[in-house]
Design a protein around this motif. Structure first.
Motif, mmCIF file in Angstrom:
data_model
loop_
_atom_site.group_PDB
_atom_site.id
_atom_site.type_symbol
_atom_site.label_atom_id
_atom_site.label_comp_id
_atom_site.label_asym_id
_atom_site.label_seq_id
_atom_site.Cartn_x
_atom_site.Cartn_y
_atom_site.Cartn_z
ATOM 1 N N LYS A 123 36.955 36.573 35.009
ATOM 2 C CA LYS A 123 38.198 36.429 34.404
ATOM 3 C C LYS A 123 39.002 37.571 35.153
ATOM 4 C CE LYS A 123 41.590 34.540 30.959
ATOM 5 N NZ LYS A 123 41.944 34.163 30.144
ATOM 6 N N GLU A 163 40.705 37.677 38.610
ATOM 7 C CA GLU A 163 41.876 38.327 38.352
ATOM 8 C C GLU A 163 42.795 39.557 39.187
ATOM 9 O OE1 GLU A 163 45.894 39.600 35.152
ATOM 10 O OE2 GLU A 163 43.435 39.518 35.026
ATOM 11 N N ARG A 203 43.349 29.402 41.147
ATOM 12 C CA ARG A 203 43.517 30.364 40.873
ATOM 13 C C ARG A 203 43.503 30.371 38.905
ATOM 14 N NH1 ARG A 203 47.581 34.684 39.286
ATOM 15 N NH2 ARG A 203 48.772 32.792 38.703
ATOM 16 N N PHE A 258 40.411 29.771 36.093
ATOM 17 C CA PHE A 258 41.228 30.876 34.672
ATOM 18 C C PHE A 258 41.082 29.315 33.628
ATOM 19 C CE2 PHE A 258 43.774 34.586 35.861
ATOM 20 C CZ PHE A 258 42.532 34.877 36.636
#
Length: 144
Positions: free
Chosen positions: A46, A50, A77, A81
């Motif tokens: 993660k 990011e 994205r 996530f």
């Protein structure tokens, strides 16, 4: 032009390979160790995703033509996530269901990384002139 972004894909792929190894070798008799490692790797994934998407966001800056392609990528994205959050929560709770979203995560991640190497680069080049591309390159160099 997007070499730093493409180069960063290697780090994402390495983390993914470790996650995949855990799934492929999952041991129900020793599941806690696997799930603890999955928890750590998922959090690392993660963080790296990011950072990866932020490279895109900050590199195109205020270029309105290029921003639309980055915004499309932010939808991907967000899906990645959400799947990672599912994996993280279940791994933290020592629930083997943590791997239920793994195949979907894999499919979307691989398709996205492939798109990024080809179509995304072409899209940026199609809407930016040489000066704008150099500006994007310079921003990427300062971010790395």
């Amino acid at each position: 032009m997007l070499e730093p972004i493409i180069e960063h894909q290697k780090e994402i792929k390495e983390i993914f390979k470790k996650m995949q190894f855990l799934r492929d070798n999952f041991d129900f008799n020793n599941s806690d160790a696997f799930l603890e490692e999955l928890f750590d790797l998922s959090n690392k994934m993660k963080e790296e995703l990011e950072y990866h998407f932020n490279l895109q966001i900050y590199s195109v800056g205020e270029n309105e033509n290029a921003k639309k392609f980055v915004k499309e990528n932010l939808l991907v994205r967000d899906m990645l996530f959400r799947m990672l959050e599912y994996i993280i929560v279940n791994a933290k709770n020592k629930n083997p269901d943590a791997f239920l979203k793994f195949d979907d995560f894999e499919e979307i991640l691989k398709a996205y990384l492939k798109k990024e190497k080809g179509l995304f680069l072409q899209q940026i080049q199609s809407v930016c002139n040489d000066d704008e591309i150099k500006e994007i390159e310079n921003k990427l160099k300062t971010l790395i």
